[in-house]
Design an enzyme around this catalytic site. Structure first.
Site, PDB file in Angstrom:
ATOM      1  CB  SER A  78      -0.904   0.003   1.231  1.00  0.00           C
ATOM      2  OG  SER A  78      -0.133   0.344   2.360  1.00  0.00           O
ATOM      3  CE  LYS A  79       2.043   7.720  -2.431  1.00  0.00           C
ATOM      4  NZ  LYS A  79       1.353   8.971  -2.309  1.00  0.00           N
ATOM      5  NE  ARG A  80       0.224   5.623   7.220  1.00  0.00           N
ATOM      6  CZ  ARG A  80       1.425   6.144   7.429  1.00  0.00           C
ATOM      7  NH1 ARG A  80       2.179   6.510   6.424  1.00  0.00           N
ATOM      8  NH2 ARG A  80       1.883   6.325   8.643  1.00  0.00           N
ATOM      9  NE  ARG A 124       3.480   1.419  -2.959  1.00  0.00           N
ATOM     10  CZ  ARG A 124       2.864   2.237  -3.796  1.00  0.00           C
ATOM     11  NH1 ARG A 124       3.559   3.032  -4.578  1.00  0.00           N
ATOM     12  NH2 ARG A 124       1.556   2.270  -3.875  1.00  0.00           N
ATOM     13  CB  VAL A 125       5.329   7.087   1.484  1.00  0.00           C
ATOM     14  CG1 VAL A 125       5.235   6.987  -0.023  1.00  0.00           C
ATOM     15  CG2 VAL A 125       3.945   7.171   2.099  1.00  0.00           C
TER      16      VAL A 125
END
Ligand code: GLU
Length: 522
Positions: A260-262, A264-265
């Site tokens: 998920s983007k969350r 990943r960052v």
């Protein structure tokens, strides 16, 4: 792995090359760890190189985040910003002159060329290729401009980029993990290697730096495999040797979906804030792509260095399972001494406003992460004193189930509150009627009231209450103990009622039972 057997100790040079365009995330942390382990295993040198050629997106605060993250994880590097070494500077933004020299050489040898095409032209060509079902690539319109045309355009300040004259051939390279990989460069097109002479782009700067910094092995994520043939062709054009490559498997989310983007960052430092231990995170990161076999799952950094081997890195994608991380963290929390664990939890109790330090009253002080904090606290809500020792006893009840420090407040908040906020339904065990609950609560108060303050220990409390349970003639102890536990904690799950009652003390225990009775309507 034959190649690795030939390595002489001290010969290895590997690099971690983050772009500071965001915080230090999980993917980079995993790459950093594997580079670290490889360097340690073969007594090599680990270099931190900051790939900040993209000046628009690179920020100092992200570089700081990355270095802090590496420090927290204990991934020490021997060369890099702030450490230095023979091959610096280690920020690409400070190496422009070096790149310019190479760019000029490539220009002189006509291996790169000026391209003055406008974005509109490029877009139109791209759309045309797509419309006839061909992969988009540059038209090579500017590939053969005359010297005069170039000079004219430059004089007129026409904006340009520098493109690499891509040769059309099969590029083969050996990945230490995956064996031989082949690409046909025909589809690459003449890629842009610099926005101008002072602004080279990643592929070129990376090749130059890996060479200049004498990197022997590039260990990075699988997403960089397509960059490798381009970098090999650039190195060939520059007449320089390429390192060996090892591409680590991609990291997927659960269900093998994209992470998920969350996740990943998310900065590694956020894990720290949430109360994960660096040892747990290291252990977790190692298992993201490295499979030691034999069902062994607990590894310290030191044992990882000893046991790490490239052969055990998996080729298939690694799955990021947050529950596994919590499990590992819980494991390391259980290994902590209670006083250390209490020290770790206190900042979270303060941050969530459950307690505050009362420095002025305290004569004894305690060091916590370099800051002096008190051993005496008070509850924020009632101003009652709470000592370090008392906190330790409360936390002791939860050490076995704590998965990360940030959970502690939610688990133990009821110790520090005057009034608990819960629904009367919580007091009901199975099919109990309201009358039965009230009766049980009455009996609990009477029995506990008789117990002397001096006998107020979990042992004595347990004894009198188990006796009471016998008198009530109920087989099921939940009949007595559930309403008590619920009345004392206001929670569906908590530590046992005897332990809680002991730590609350007689007065508060009786007060909470009284308040519970008030909730029951008959
Ligand atoms: N700066 C690149 C990145 O962060 C480095 C890739 C590489 O290791 O070559 O993705």
């Amino acid at each position: 792995m034959e190649e690795l057997k030939l390595i002489r100790p001290g010969e290895i040079r590997v690099r971690m090359a983050p772009s500071p365009t965001g915080p230090m995330h999980l993917g980079f942390a995993r790459t950093a760890l594997f580079n670290y382990l490889f360097a340690e295993k073969y007594q090599g040198t680990l270099i931190l190189r900051i790939d900040d050629t993209d000046i628009q997106r690179s920020q100092k605060k992200w570089e700081k985040d990355i270095i802090e993250g590496l420090n927290w994880l204990g991934l020490e590097f021997q060369e890099g910003p702030g450490v230095d070494g023979k091959f610096g500077p280690y920020r690409q933004s400070e190496r422009k002159e070096i790149y310019q020299k190479y760019l000029q050489k490539l220009l002189d040898e006509k291996k790169i060329y000026y391209c003055f095409c406008s974005p509109e032209e490029l877009e139109a060509h791209r759309n045309y290729l797509l419309s006839i079902g061909q992969p988009p690539r540059y038209s090579e319109k500017c590939a053969e401009l005359s010297e005069r045309e170039i000079e004219e355009n430059l004089k007129n300040k026409k904006s340009y980029v520098l493109r690499f004259r891509m040769s059309s051939k099969k590029v083969r390279f050996k990945d230490l993990l995956r064996g031989e990989i082949e690409y046909d460069s025909q589809n690459f097109g003449d890629i842009v290697v610099a926005k101008n002479l002072a602004a080279p782009l990643y592929n070129l700067t990376s090749v130059i730096d890996d060479f200049e910094m004498k990197i022997t092995h590039i260990i990075r994520g699988e997403e960089h495999i397509p960059n490798t043939p381009i970098q090999i062709l650039l190195a060939e054009a520059l007449g320089i040797k390429t390192p060996q490559y090892l591409h680590l498997p991609l990291i997927f989310g659960l269900d093998r979906a994209k992470l998920s983007k969350r996740d990943r960052v998310k900065s590694i430092l956020e894990y720290k804030e949430e109360g994960y231990l660096s040892v747990a995170l290291i252990n977790f990161l190692a298992l993201l792509g490295w499979n030691p076999g034999a069902n062994k799952e607990i590894f310290s950094l030191l044992s990882l260095i000893q046991e790490f081997s490239v052969e055990k890195i998996q080729k298939s994608g690694a799955v990021f399972n947050p529950q596994k991380l919590d499990w590992l963290n819980g494991f390391y929390i259980r290994q902590k001494s209670l006083d250390k664990l209490t020290e770790d939890c206190i900042p979270y109790l303060i941050k969530t406003n459950l307690i505050k330090p009362c420095l002025e009253r305290d004569k004894h002080s305690l060091f916590y992460e370099g800051k002096v904090i008190t051993t005496k606290f008070e509850t924020t809500e009632t101003g009652e004193g709470v000592s370090f020792y008392e906190l330790m006893k409360i936390i002791d009840l939860y050490q076995a189930r704590l998965k990360k420090f940030s959970e502690i407040s939610e688990l133990i908040d009821f110790f520090f509150k005057k009034k608990l906020d819960y629904s009367s339904e919580l007091l009901r065990w199975k099919e109990m009627s309201n009358e039965e609950i009230k009766e049980v609560l009455d009996k609990l108060s009477k029995t506990l009231n008789k117990l002397e303050e001096t006998d107020w220990t979990k042992k004595e409390i347990g004894e009198v209450l188990l006796k009471l349970a016998g008198e009530l003639g109920k087989e099921d102890r939940g009949y007595l103990l559930w309403p008590l536990r619920a009345a004392l904690s206001g929670k569906t799950a908590s530590a046992g009622p005897f332990e809680i009652a002991e730590l609350l003390g007689k007065e508060k225990t009786l007060e909470r039972i009284r308040m519970a009775k008030e909730k029951i309507k008959i």
